[in-house]
Design an enzyme around this catalytic site. Sequence first.
Site, PDB file in Angstrom:
ATOM      1  N   ARG A   2      -0.945  -9.068  13.137  1.00 16.72           N
ATOM      2  CA  ARG A   2      -1.552  -8.055  12.260  1.00 16.72           C
ATOM      3  C   ARG A   2      -2.325  -8.705  11.114  1.00 16.72           C
ATOM      4  O   ARG A   2      -3.369  -8.213  10.696  1.00 16.72           O
ATOM      5  CB  ARG A   2      -0.481  -7.104  11.720  1.00 16.72           C
ATOM      6  CG  ARG A   2      -0.089  -6.055  12.768  1.00 16.72           C
ATOM      7  CD  ARG A   2       1.287  -5.486  12.533  1.00 16.72           C
ATOM      8  NE  ARG A   2       1.392  -4.760  11.299  1.00 16.72           N
ATOM      9  CZ  ARG A   2       2.521  -4.639  10.602  1.00 16.72           C
ATOM     10  NH1 ARG A   2       3.618  -5.234  11.016  1.00 16.72           N
ATOM     11  NH2 ARG A   2       2.539  -3.941   9.503  1.00 16.72           N
ATOM     12  N   LYS A   7       0.819  -1.211   0.000  1.00 16.72           N
ATOM     13  CA  LYS A   7       0.000   0.000   0.000  1.00 16.72           C
ATOM     14  C   LYS A   7       0.860   1.270   0.000  1.00 16.72           C
ATOM     15  O   LYS A   7       0.611   2.181  -0.771  1.00 16.72           O
ATOM     16  CB  LYS A   7      -0.926   0.056   1.230  1.00 16.72           C
ATOM     17  CG  LYS A   7      -1.959  -1.049   1.286  1.00 16.72           C
ATOM     18  CD  LYS A   7      -2.999  -0.789   2.376  1.00 16.72           C
ATOM     19  CE  LYS A   7      -2.422  -0.777   3.776  1.00 16.72           C
ATOM     20  NZ  LYS A   7      -1.979  -2.115   4.239  1.00 16.72           N
ATOM     21  N   ARG A  27     -10.141   0.545   8.174  1.00 15.13           N
ATOM     22  CA  ARG A  27      -9.717  -0.812   8.499  1.00 15.13           C
ATOM     23  C   ARG A  27     -10.837  -1.624   9.140  1.00 15.13           C
ATOM     24  O   ARG A  27     -10.638  -2.790   9.455  1.00 15.13           O
ATOM     25  CB  ARG A  27      -8.542  -0.759   9.456  1.00 15.13           C
ATOM     26  CG  ARG A  27      -7.161  -0.861   8.770  1.00 15.13           C
ATOM     27  CD  ARG A  27      -6.120  -0.748   9.855  1.00 15.13           C
ATOM     28  NE  ARG A  27      -4.858  -1.328   9.533  1.00 15.13           N
ATOM     29  CZ  ARG A  27      -3.791  -0.654   9.120  1.00 15.13           C
ATOM     30  NH1 ARG A  27      -3.867   0.642   8.908  1.00 15.13           N
ATOM     31  NH2 ARG A  27      -2.650  -1.273   8.920  1.00 15.13           N
ATOM     32  N   ARG A  51      10.913  -5.799   5.287  1.00 14.10           N
ATOM     33  CA  ARG A  51      10.756  -4.369   5.590  1.00 14.10           C
ATOM     34  C   ARG A  51      11.274  -4.072   6.999  1.00 14.10           C
ATOM     35  O   ARG A  51      11.938  -3.065   7.227  1.00 14.10           O
ATOM     36  CB  ARG A  51       9.283  -3.958   5.470  1.00 14.10           C
ATOM     37  CG  ARG A  51       9.027  -2.486   5.774  1.00 14.10           C
ATOM     38  CD  ARG A  51       7.623  -2.079   5.436  1.00 14.10           C
ATOM     39  NE  ARG A  51       6.651  -2.724   6.310  1.00 14.10           N
ATOM     40  CZ  ARG A  51       5.332  -2.662   6.135  1.00 14.10           C
ATOM     41  NH1 ARG A  51       4.845  -2.005   5.103  1.00 14.10           N
ATOM     42  NH2 ARG A  51       4.505  -3.261   6.969  1.00 14.10           N
ATOM     43  N   ARG A  68      11.154  -0.865  11.449  1.00 19.16           N
ATOM     44  CA  ARG A  68       9.821  -0.608  11.986  1.00 19.16           C
ATOM     45  C   ARG A  68       9.514  -1.614  13.078  1.00 19.16           C
ATOM     46  O   ARG A  68       9.584  -2.819  12.848  1.00 19.16           O
ATOM     47  CB  ARG A  68       8.791  -0.719  10.842  1.00 19.16           C
ATOM     48  CG  ARG A  68       7.818   0.413  10.844  1.00 19.16           C
ATOM     49  CD  ARG A  68       6.868   0.268   9.698  1.00 19.16           C
ATOM     50  NE  ARG A  68       5.627  -0.352  10.142  1.00 19.16           N
ATOM     51  CZ  ARG A  68       4.497  -0.284   9.455  1.00 19.16           C
ATOM     52  NH1 ARG A  68       4.463   0.353   8.312  1.00 19.16           N
ATOM     53  NH2 ARG A  68       3.413  -0.870   9.908  1.00 19.16           N
TER      54      ARG A  68
HETATM   55  P1  AMP Z   1       0.074   0.874   8.886  1.00 19.70           P
HETATM   56  O1  AMP Z   1       1.265   1.750   8.749  1.00 19.70           O
HETATM   57  O2  AMP Z   1      -1.094   1.352   8.059  1.00 19.70           O
HETATM   58  O3  AMP Z   1       0.377  -0.576   8.642  1.00 19.70           O
HETATM   59  O4  AMP Z   1      -0.427   0.979  10.412  1.00 19.70           O
HETATM   60  C1  AMP Z   1       0.396   0.550  11.486  1.00 19.70           C
HETATM   61  C2  AMP Z   1      -0.448   0.316  12.734  1.00 19.70           C
HETATM   62  O5  AMP Z   1      -1.122   1.525  13.100  1.00 19.70           O
HETATM   63  C3  AMP Z   1      -1.561  -0.714  12.578  1.00 19.70           C
HETATM   64  O6  AMP Z   1      -1.106  -2.043  12.790  1.00 19.70           O
HETATM   65  C4  AMP Z   1      -2.549  -0.254  13.658  1.00 19.70           C
HETATM   66  O7  AMP Z   1      -2.107  -0.645  14.948  1.00 19.70           O
HETATM   67  C5  AMP Z   1      -2.440   1.266  13.583  1.00 19.70           C
HETATM   68  N1  AMP Z   1      -3.414   1.820  12.611  1.00 19.70           N
HETATM   69  C6  AMP Z   1      -3.144   2.473  11.444  1.00 19.70           C
HETATM   70  N2  AMP Z   1      -4.249   2.810  10.798  1.00 19.70           N
HETATM   71  C7  AMP Z   1      -5.288   2.366  11.561  1.00 19.70           C
HETATM   72  C8  AMP Z   1      -6.707   2.386  11.427  1.00 19.70           C
HETATM   73  N3  AMP Z   1      -7.309   2.920  10.350  1.00 19.70           N
HETATM   74  N4  AMP Z   1      -7.438   1.813  12.418  1.00 19.70           N
HETATM   75  C9  AMP Z   1      -6.869   1.265  13.507  1.00 19.70           C
HETATM   76  N5  AMP Z   1      -5.539   1.194  13.690  1.00 19.70           N
HETATM   77  C10 AMP Z   1      -4.749   1.744  12.728  1.00 19.70           C
END
Ligand code: AMP
Length: 191
Positions: free
Chosen positions: A147, A14, A91, A130, A136
């Site tokens: 996740r 993404k 999400r 990654r 990260r």
């Molecule tokens: P990402 O960078 O989009 O993979 O997000 C990393 C982490 O941030 C996720 O595993 C969630 O813990 C939190 N997070 C990001 N976006 C959301 C969302 N829309 N709803 C809930 N948690 C989120």
Amino acid sequence: MLNIVIFGAPGSGKGTQSDKIIEHYKLFHISTGDVLRDNIRRGTELGKTAKGYIDQGQLVPDELIIDILAQVLDENKVNAREGVIFDGFPRTIPQAEALEQLLADRGTKIDAVVGLEVPEEELIKRILLRGQMSGRADDNEETARKRLEVYHNQTSPLKAYYEQQGKYRAINGLGSIDGIFESISETLDSL
Ligand code: AMP
């Protein structure tokens, strides 16, 4: 004017494809994961709350993330005149419903949901790679598996939700970065 959601499991590409889409279509990028990581770096209250969930591979609660999104939309005066790419949001189904309302209040809507489809074994491989490259914190094997489980339980139902609205566009997320981008741009250009 184009508002899109880039959708897919963790590790589906993404972020990488968002960068290319933004450059090509001049969209405004909203990544809720980036907003949360920025808050963690700055040590804000929100960052402290979010870190607990992120480190466990859990989703931040809907009410919190929806408030954050509304704030980002307002701070950046995102409205009908500017196209946006939503990356990592929605999400959950309640988040998708909230997004619809937030955009309707601002006179706009989601035009398409680009779903990057990648097999499970490949997702784990990419997340771990990654983690090695970027450091990260949530890209370790245990959190990655959590996740993915959270994705299957809470996020993947959104595919059917957007299919019902006729907005979901499936993209094969395997292949070269440029090849995948080409499929995405063919899809977006045909909207
Ligand atoms: P990402 O960078 O989009 O993979 O997000 C990393 C982490 O941030 C996720 O595993 C969630 O813990 C939190 N997070 C990001 N976006 C959301 C969302 N829309 N709803 C809930 N948690 C989120």
